[in-house]
Structures are given as structure tokens and as C-alpha cells.
Scaffold this motif. Structure first.
Motif, mmCIF file in Angstrom:
data_model
loop_
_atom_site.group_PDB
_atom_site.id
_atom_site.type_symbol
_atom_site.label_atom_id
_atom_site.label_comp_id
_atom_site.label_asym_id
_atom_site.label_seq_id
_atom_site.Cartn_x
_atom_site.Cartn_y
_atom_site.Cartn_z
ATOM 1 N N PHE A 10 0.830 -1.206 0.000
ATOM 2 C CA PHE A 10 0.000 0.000 0.000
ATOM 3 C C PHE A 10 0.866 1.258 0.000
ATOM 4 O O PHE A 10 0.632 2.188 -0.781
ATOM 5 C CB PHE A 10 -0.949 -0.003 1.215
ATOM 6 N N LEU A 11 1.887 1.289 0.858
ATOM 7 C CA LEU A 11 2.763 2.465 0.929
ATOM 8 C C LEU A 11 3.556 2.660 -0.360
ATOM 9 O O LEU A 11 3.802 3.802 -0.778
ATOM 10 C CB LEU A 11 3.703 2.347 2.130
ATOM 11 N N ALA A 12 3.946 1.570 -0.998
ATOM 12 C CA ALA A 12 4.668 1.673 -2.270
ATOM 13 C C ALA A 12 3.757 2.272 -3.341
ATOM 14 O O ALA A 12 4.202 3.102 -4.147
ATOM 15 C CB ALA A 12 5.175 0.298 -2.695
ATOM 16 N N ALA A 13 2.495 1.872 -3.352
ATOM 17 C CA ALA A 13 1.551 2.441 -4.315
ATOM 18 C C ALA A 13 1.345 3.935 -4.044
ATOM 19 O O ALA A 13 1.288 4.741 -4.974
ATOM 20 C CB ALA A 13 0.224 1.695 -4.266
ATOM 21 N N VAL A 14 1.274 4.295 -2.781
ATOM 22 C CA VAL A 14 1.146 5.719 -2.428
ATOM 23 C C VAL A 14 2.393 6.478 -2.882
ATOM 24 O O VAL A 14 2.294 7.581 -3.439
ATOM 25 C CB VAL A 14 0.903 5.892 -0.906
ATOM 26 N N ALA A 15 3.567 5.883 -2.680
ATOM 27 C CA ALA A 15 4.813 6.529 -3.108
ATOM 28 C C ALA A 15 4.817 6.754 -4.618
ATOM 29 O O ALA A 15 5.224 7.813 -5.099
ATOM 30 C CB ALA A 15 6.017 5.684 -2.694
ATOM 31 N N ALA A 16 4.346 5.771 -5.379
ATOM 32 C CA ALA A 16 4.277 5.921 -6.831
ATOM 33 C C ALA A 16 3.301 7.026 -7.226
ATOM 34 O O ALA A 16 3.554 7.779 -8.178
ATOM 35 C CB ALA A 16 3.882 4.595 -7.479
ATOM 36 N N MET A 17 2.210 7.148 -6.499
ATOM 37 C CA MET A 17 1.243 8.208 -6.795
ATOM 38 C C MET A 17 1.804 9.591 -6.452
ATOM 39 O O MET A 17 1.514 10.569 -7.152
ATOM 40 C CB MET A 17 -0.067 7.953 -6.046
ATOM 41 N N VAL A 18 2.606 9.671 -5.404
ATOM 42 C CA VAL A 18 3.260 10.941 -5.070
ATOM 43 C C VAL A 18 4.227 11.321 -6.197
ATOM 44 O O VAL A 18 4.267 12.478 -6.636
ATOM 45 C CB VAL A 18 3.986 10.852 -3.709
ATOM 46 N N VAL A 19 4.987 10.350 -6.655
ATOM 47 C CA VAL A 19 5.886 10.589 -7.793
ATOM 48 C C VAL A 19 5.072 11.061 -8.997
ATOM 49 O O VAL A 19 5.463 12.006 -9.696
ATOM 50 C CB VAL A 19 6.712 9.330 -8.136
ATOM 51 N N ALA A 20 3.934 10.435 -9.255
ATOM 52 C CA ALA A 20 3.086 10.824 -10.391
ATOM 53 C C ALA A 20 2.629 12.271 -10.258
ATOM 54 O O ALA A 20 2.664 13.031 -11.231
ATOM 55 C CB ALA A 20 1.879 9.894 -10.495
ATOM 56 N N GLY A 21 2.201 12.645 -9.058
ATOM 57 C CA GLY A 21 1.743 14.014 -8.843
ATOM 58 C C GLY A 21 2.830 15.031 -9.123
ATOM 59 O O GLY A 21 2.600 16.048 -9.790
ATOM 60 N N ILE A 22 4.023 14.752 -8.637
ATOM 61 C CA ILE A 22 5.150 15.668 -8.840
ATOM 62 C C ILE A 22 5.591 15.645 -10.301
ATOM 63 O O ILE A 22 5.782 16.700 -10.924
ATOM 64 C CB ILE A 22 6.323 15.292 -7.908
ATOM 65 N N TRP A 23 5.756 14.454 -10.856
ATOM 66 C CA TRP A 23 6.272 14.296 -12.217
ATOM 67 C C TRP A 23 5.377 14.990 -13.241
ATOM 68 O O TRP A 23 5.840 15.756 -14.083
ATOM 69 C CB TRP A 23 6.381 12.811 -12.548
ATOM 70 N N TYR A 24 4.088 14.713 -13.161
ATOM 71 C CA TYR A 24 3.192 15.259 -14.172
ATOM 72 C C TYR A 24 2.839 16.720 -13.904
ATOM 73 O O TYR A 24 2.360 17.406 -14.798
ATOM 74 C CB TYR A 24 1.972 14.363 -14.357
ATOM 75 N N LYS A 25 3.106 17.206 -12.714
ATOM 76 C CA LYS A 25 3.010 18.652 -12.469
ATOM 77 C C LYS A 25 4.173 19.349 -13.183
ATOM 78 O O LYS A 25 3.994 20.399 -13.800
ATOM 79 C CB LYS A 25 3.050 18.923 -10.962
ATOM 80 N N LEU A 26 5.364 18.741 -13.102
ATOM 81 C CA LEU A 26 6.539 19.307 -13.776
ATOM 82 C C LEU A 26 6.406 19.272 -15.294
ATOM 83 O O LEU A 26 6.854 20.194 -15.977
ATOM 84 C CB LEU A 26 7.802 18.530 -13.375
ATOM 85 N N PHE A 27 5.827 18.215 -15.831
ATOM 86 C CA PHE A 27 5.794 18.019 -17.278
ATOM 87 C C PHE A 27 4.420 18.269 -17.900
ATOM 88 O O PHE A 27 4.208 17.941 -19.071
ATOM 89 C CB PHE A 27 6.267 16.608 -17.625
ATOM 90 N N ALA A 28 3.501 18.875 -17.166
ATOM 91 C CA ALA A 28 2.153 19.108 -17.706
ATOM 92 C C ALA A 28 2.199 20.008 -18.934
ATOM 93 O O ALA A 28 1.562 19.723 -19.958
ATOM 94 C CB ALA A 28 1.249 19.710 -16.641
ATOM 95 N N ARG A 29 2.928 21.082 -18.858
ATOM 96 C CA ARG A 29 2.995 22.024 -19.990
ATOM 97 C C ARG A 29 3.654 21.400 -21.223
ATOM 98 O O ARG A 29 3.074 21.468 -22.309
ATOM 99 C CB ARG A 29 3.731 23.287 -19.544
ATOM 100 N N PRO A 30 4.843 20.797 -21.082
ATOM 101 C CA PRO A 30 5.440 20.180 -22.274
ATOM 102 C C PRO A 30 4.560 19.084 -22.884
ATOM 103 O O PRO A 30 4.476 18.964 -24.105
ATOM 104 C CB PRO A 30 6.754 19.590 -21.772
ATOM 105 N N LEU A 31 3.883 18.306 -22.051
ATOM 106 C CA LEU A 31 3.007 17.265 -22.582
ATOM 107 C C LEU A 31 1.850 17.864 -23.360
ATOM 108 O O LEU A 31 1.498 17.383 -24.437
ATOM 109 C CB LEU A 31 2.472 16.381 -21.452
ATOM 110 N N ALA A 32 1.263 18.933 -22.829
ATOM 111 C CA ALA A 32 0.137 19.568 -23.508
ATOM 112 C C ALA A 32 0.570 20.171 -24.844
ATOM 113 O O ALA A 32 -0.138 20.063 -25.842
ATOM 114 C CB ALA A 32 -0.468 20.639 -22.610
ATOM 115 N N VAL A 33 1.746 20.772 -24.871
ATOM 116 C CA VAL A 33 2.249 21.375 -26.111
ATOM 117 C C VAL A 33 2.535 20.297 -27.148
ATOM 118 O O VAL A 33 2.174 20.429 -28.317
ATOM 119 C CB VAL A 33 3.511 22.225 -25.825
#
Length: 132
Positions: A10-33
Motif C-alpha cells: 500500500f505504501l509503495a503504491a502511495v509513493a508511486a502516486m506521489v511521484v506521479a503528482g510531482i512528475w506530471y506537475k513538472l511536465f504538464a505544460r510540455p506534454l500539452a504542447v
């Protein structure tokens, strides 16, 4: 084989979701473009997407938990990133890349997503190591 650490799963899945939140916040603009007009639409139910993403990541974390339960010497810390990173590098990313090749997605999008999966699996591996 030792027992699977279900709290660790469960904690590993939460850790992956935290990474997802940070990662896709950083790359949201380049992905959209890169996706261009109509490529990434606004989610009508973002919590549904997050919920099902969590369930799928939980399945991956359960598999890692099963794999780590088979370690004969869990004190060898390097096995956790080596094994979890290996799963990402040699199973998840090639499968993802194959799909992107067939869909003719830009290589940069594939690299962003591949980077996410590598970081997510490493985060899950380190979570299991921290609980060992």
C-alpha cells in the motif's frame, strides 16, 4: 519465501502516486504542447482517473511485494532499486514504448512517461527497502 508485506504494498503504491503528482506537475505544460490541440483533454472526473490509476499501481506494487518477499537476504539494499528499476527498464518501459511506436506518439512524450515509470518503480523499491 517470506510473507508479502501488504502495508509495504500500500505504501509503495502511495509513493508511486506521489511521484506521479510531482512528475506530471513538472511536465504538464510540455506534454500539452507536444500533444497538440485536442491531444490532452481536461478530465471530467479526475478523481475517477486517480482512483483507477491507484488501483493499477497497487497491482504493480503487489507484484513487487511478492518479488521482494522471495529475497533470501533483505539486508542487501541494492537489490531493491536493482530489481524494481529492472522491472521498469526491461518490462514496463519497452511495453510502453512499443505502444507509443504503434500510436505514432512523439518520442518526447514516450521519454517523459518512461522517466515517470522508472522513478515510480524506484520509489516503490525504496519503500519496500525502508520497510525491510
Amino acid at each position: 519465501m517470506g510473507p508479502v508485506d501488504w502495508i509495504g504494498v500500500f505504501l509503495a503504491a502511495v509513493a508511486a502516486m506521489v511521484v506521479a503528482g510531482i512528475w506530471y506537475k513538472l511536465f504538464a505544460r510540455p506534454l500539452a504542447v507536444m500533444a497538440g490541440p485536442g491531444g490532452l483533454e481536461v478530465r471530467r472526473r479526475p478523481f475517477t482517473t486517480i482512483f483507477f490509476t491507484f488501483l493499477l499501481v497497487l497491482v504493480s506494487a503487489a507484484m513487487l511485494g511478492h518479488m521482494f518477499a522471495r529475497l533470501s537476504d533483505p539486508s542487501k539494499w541494492w537489490l531493491y532499486p536493482m530489481m524494481s528499476g529492472g522491472v521498469a527498464l526491461f518490462f514496463v518501459i519497452p511495453a510502453l514504448w512499443t505502444n507509443y511506436l504503434h500510436q505514432r506518439n512523439p518520442r518526447a512524450i514516450a521519454l517523459i512517461d518512461a522517466g515517470f515509470w522508472l522513478c515510480a518503480y524506484l520509489a516503490m523499491g525504496f519503500t519496500f527497502f525502508a520497510r525491510s
